[in-house]
Scaffold this motif. Structure first.
Motif, PDB file in Angstrom:
ATOM      1  N   PRO A 313     -56.722   5.435  19.129  1.00 21.92           N
ATOM      2  CA  PRO A 313     -57.041   6.615  19.954  1.00 21.92           C
ATOM      3  C   PRO A 313     -58.093   7.483  19.251  1.00 21.92           C
ATOM      4  O   PRO A 313     -57.866   7.945  18.134  1.00 21.92           O
ATOM      5  CB  PRO A 313     -55.702   7.344  20.070  1.00 21.92           C
ATOM      6  N   LEU A 314     -59.228   7.685  19.882  1.00 24.64           N
ATOM      7  CA  LEU A 314     -60.288   8.510  19.303  1.00 24.64           C
ATOM      8  C   LEU A 314     -60.177   9.926  19.859  1.00 24.64           C
ATOM      9  O   LEU A 314     -60.892  10.317  20.769  1.00 24.64           O
ATOM     10  CB  LEU A 314     -61.665   7.925  19.629  1.00 24.64           C
ATOM     11  N   THR A 315     -59.276  10.684  19.300  1.00 24.62           N
ATOM     12  CA  THR A 315     -59.092  12.059  19.749  1.00 24.62           C
ATOM     13  C   THR A 315     -58.453  12.876  18.643  1.00 24.62           C
ATOM     14  O   THR A 315     -57.706  12.355  17.812  1.00 24.62           O
ATOM     15  CB  THR A 315     -58.205  12.126  21.003  1.00 24.62           C
ATOM     16  N   GLN A 316     -58.787  14.155  18.627  1.00 26.79           N
ATOM     17  CA  GLN A 316     -58.153  15.085  17.685  1.00 26.79           C
ATOM     18  C   GLN A 316     -57.296  16.103  18.431  1.00 26.79           C
ATOM     19  O   GLN A 316     -56.871  17.088  17.881  1.00 26.79           O
ATOM     20  CB  GLN A 316     -59.231  15.803  16.869  1.00 26.79           C
ATOM     21  N   ASP A 317     -57.059  15.831  19.713  1.00 28.61           N
ATOM     22  CA  ASP A 317     -56.229  16.722  20.523  1.00 28.61           C
ATOM     23  C   ASP A 317     -54.765  16.495  20.163  1.00 28.61           C
ATOM     24  O   ASP A 317     -54.198  15.461  20.470  1.00 28.61           O
ATOM     25  CB  ASP A 317     -56.466  16.437  22.007  1.00 28.61           C
ATOM     26  N   SER A 318     -54.164  17.459  19.494  1.00 29.66           N
ATOM     27  CA  SER A 318     -52.774  17.312  19.062  1.00 29.66           C
ATOM     28  C   SER A 318     -51.778  17.557  20.197  1.00 29.66           C
ATOM     29  O   SER A 318     -50.595  17.284  20.062  1.00 29.66           O
ATOM     30  CB  SER A 318     -52.473  18.270  17.899  1.00 29.66           C
ATOM     31  N   GLY A 319     -52.279  18.080  21.331  1.00 27.96           N
ATOM     32  CA  GLY A 319     -51.369  18.391  22.411  1.00 27.96           C
ATOM     33  C   GLY A 319     -50.907  17.185  23.186  1.00 27.96           C
ATOM     34  O   GLY A 319     -49.755  17.090  23.590  1.00 27.96           O
ATOM     35  N   HIS A 320     -51.785  16.213  23.409  1.00 28.11           N
ATOM     36  CA  HIS A 320     -51.451  15.039  24.211  1.00 28.11           C
ATOM     37  C   HIS A 320     -52.016  13.787  23.555  1.00 28.11           C
ATOM     38  O   HIS A 320     -53.119  13.805  23.009  1.00 28.11           O
ATOM     39  CB  HIS A 320     -52.019  15.169  25.635  1.00 28.11           C
ATOM     40  N   LEU A 321     -51.274  12.723  23.638  1.00 25.58           N
ATOM     41  CA  LEU A 321     -51.784  11.430  23.208  1.00 25.58           C
ATOM     42  C   LEU A 321     -52.744  10.929  24.279  1.00 25.58           C
ATOM     43  O   LEU A 321     -52.438  10.936  25.461  1.00 25.58           O
ATOM     44  CB  LEU A 321     -50.629  10.434  23.041  1.00 25.58           C
ATOM     45  N   MET A 322     -53.926  10.497  23.871  1.00 24.30           N
ATOM     46  CA  MET A 322     -54.919  10.023  24.820  1.00 24.30           C
ATOM     47  C   MET A 322     -55.501   8.716  24.322  1.00 24.30           C
ATOM     48  O   MET A 322     -55.759   8.554  23.119  1.00 24.30           O
ATOM     49  CB  MET A 322     -56.047  11.047  24.979  1.00 24.30           C
ATOM     50  N   ILE A 323     -55.686   7.741  25.226  1.00 25.96           N
ATOM     51  CA  ILE A 323     -56.329   6.494  24.853  1.00 25.96           C
ATOM     52  C   ILE A 323     -57.525   6.251  25.776  1.00 25.96           C
ATOM     53  O   ILE A 323     -57.524   6.665  26.935  1.00 25.96           O
ATOM     54  CB  ILE A 323     -55.369   5.287  24.896  1.00 25.96           C
ATOM     55  N   ASP A 324     -58.539   5.580  25.220  1.00 25.97           N
ATOM     56  CA  ASP A 324     -59.762   5.286  25.956  1.00 25.97           C
ATOM     57  C   ASP A 324     -59.773   3.840  26.425  1.00 25.97           C
ATOM     58  O   ASP A 324     -59.461   2.920  25.661  1.00 25.97           O
ATOM     59  CB  ASP A 324     -60.984   5.528  25.069  1.00 25.97           C
ATOM     60  N   LEU A 325     -60.143   3.652  27.687  1.00 27.39           N
ATOM     61  CA  LEU A 325     -60.379   2.332  28.259  1.00 27.39           C
ATOM     62  C   LEU A 325     -61.823   2.300  28.749  1.00 27.39           C
ATOM     63  O   LEU A 325     -62.377   3.335  29.127  1.00 27.39           O
ATOM     64  CB  LEU A 325     -59.424   2.051  29.429  1.00 27.39           C
TER      65      LEU A 325
END
Length: 397
Positions: A313-325
């Protein structure tokens, strides 16, 4: 990677470098070792002003007009480098898969490895292409095929020696598309078994990779075998017709396998195109049902993975887990390059086409937010974490 594992990796690289420098091992053996382990190349970057942008350090090439990019593959070698321009030097890791084409297309004459150190070596344009070839085989084997310009239902052939021809294959759809436009053909994704068979028909061991680009290089028979083995494809069978028998209209087992592989690849590509079309038809969540239905019917999808092949997962958002497709490798690479510029210490990551259903099943319990083609005009986000469970429900899970 732990500190202990990192130190072991560095010591291993040092050993290989000294073996090559002493002539006890060839450069090609070293290239194979680097690609097998996914070892990144470390370029020397320099910022000449406080807070200014970094630029790669270049060394003189074979002529005043030529420059070579500096690589530092042994941390000890950094101490031997004397910079003519004052600044803050830093090592940046990047895979040869992306670095070599970028460097050669920029007009540089290859690389200088560890300048000023006993293990110093030069990789000119031809040698750099051989290095890239080993990384390319590892990448393309996982794709199951390559992009080929096709005209009148025939693969484009190129002359690599006098009166000697082979198939031209490209690593990305974009590179192939440019050549296809020049030759009046169409860009087609073709399984390795069918490419191998066509090479065999024209008397070639393997295809020519990236013909027309600075990183162009001829593959060898061992590469063709590795590509077919990695992609779980059926190798072509050498068949010599008997003079006492007439041609049969019944397809051979290998021809059937070719057809199945080609049909599977075409189906996977059609699913990705359908997903992108669903996104184009309406942004935001208004077309969420169409996007979810397209996701449910996907066979494969592009993601960004680490050296173990696991989605990152390329994110630094600690609020929600996010994945890229992603619906294409180019969309994935664009986001990855942007991420690397903002996070230069990121370990080796690469786009990969993976089976969609197992991926969705593994991540659905984590309820991630889905972002498709982030950073492109064909982007879509799910907003909530309920997308993957709903997609699995649509697909009958």
């Amino acid at each position: 990677m732990s500190q202990h594992e990192w130190m072991q990796a560095v010591q291993n690289e040092q050993m290989w470098l000294h073996e090559v420098s002493a002539g006890r091992m060839t450069q090609d053996d070293w290239f194979i070792h680097l690609a097998k382990n996914g070892t990144p190349l470390r370029t020397l970057m320099l910022a000449t002003e406080q807070g200014g942008s970094e630029k790669p350090v270049l060394a003189p090439g074979p002529s005043p007009q030529n420059k070579r990019l500096v690589l530092v593959m042994d941390p000890e070698a950094l101490q031997a480098i004397r910079l003519q321009t004052p600044g803050s030097p830093r090592l940046m890791a990047e895979s040869a898969w992306t670095l070599v084409p970028k460097t050669l297309r920029a007009g540089h004459d290859g690389f200088v490895v560890n300048p000023g150190h006993p293990t110093r070596m030069t990789l000119d344009r031809t040698t750099a292409a051989r290095l890239w070839r080993e990384y390319a085989v590892a990448q393309l084997g996982r794709k199951g095929g390559g992009w080929v310009p096709v005209r009148d239902e025939q693969m484009l052939l190129v002359e690599y020696a006098k009166d000697t021809y082979t198939v031209a294959v490209y690593a990305t759809e974009e590179d192939c598309e440019q050549i296809s436009r020049q030759c009046g053909g169409t860009t087609t994704f073709i399984p390795w078994s069918r490419i191998a068979r066509r090479c065999q028909e024209v008397g070639a061991e393997a295809p020519f990779l990236q013909f027309g680009y600075p990183e162009q290089v001829m593959l060898e028979a061992r590469h063709m075998e590795a590509l077919i083995r990695q992609s779980d494809d059926t190798p072509p069978l050498q068949q010599t017709p008997s003079p006492n028998t007439s041609p049969s209209a019944t397809p051979t087992a290998s021809q059937s396998a070719d057809a199945q592989a080609e049909e599977s690849a075409a189906s996977a590509q059609a699913g990705l195109q359908a997903l992108e079309q669903a996104i184009r038809q309406g942004q935001g969540i208004a077309n969420g049902w169409e996007v979810c239905r397209a996701l449910a019917e996907l066979q494969s999808v592009w993601v960004i993975v680490d050296s173990r092949g696991e989605l990152v997962p390329l994110t630094q958002d600690s609020g929600h887990l996010m994945i890229d497709l992603f619906t294409s490798e180019s969309h994935a690479m664009a986001l990855l390059e942007d991420w690397k510029q903002k996070h230069p210490d990121t370990p080796t990551l690469t786009p990969r086409l993976v089976p969609a259903r197992p991926l969705f099943e593994a991540w659905a319990p984590k309820m991630p937010v889905i972002w498709i083609n982030r950073g492109t005009p064909q982007a879509w986000t799910s907003v909530t974490g309920e997308t993957l469970p709903y997609v699995l429900q649509l697909s009958g899970s």
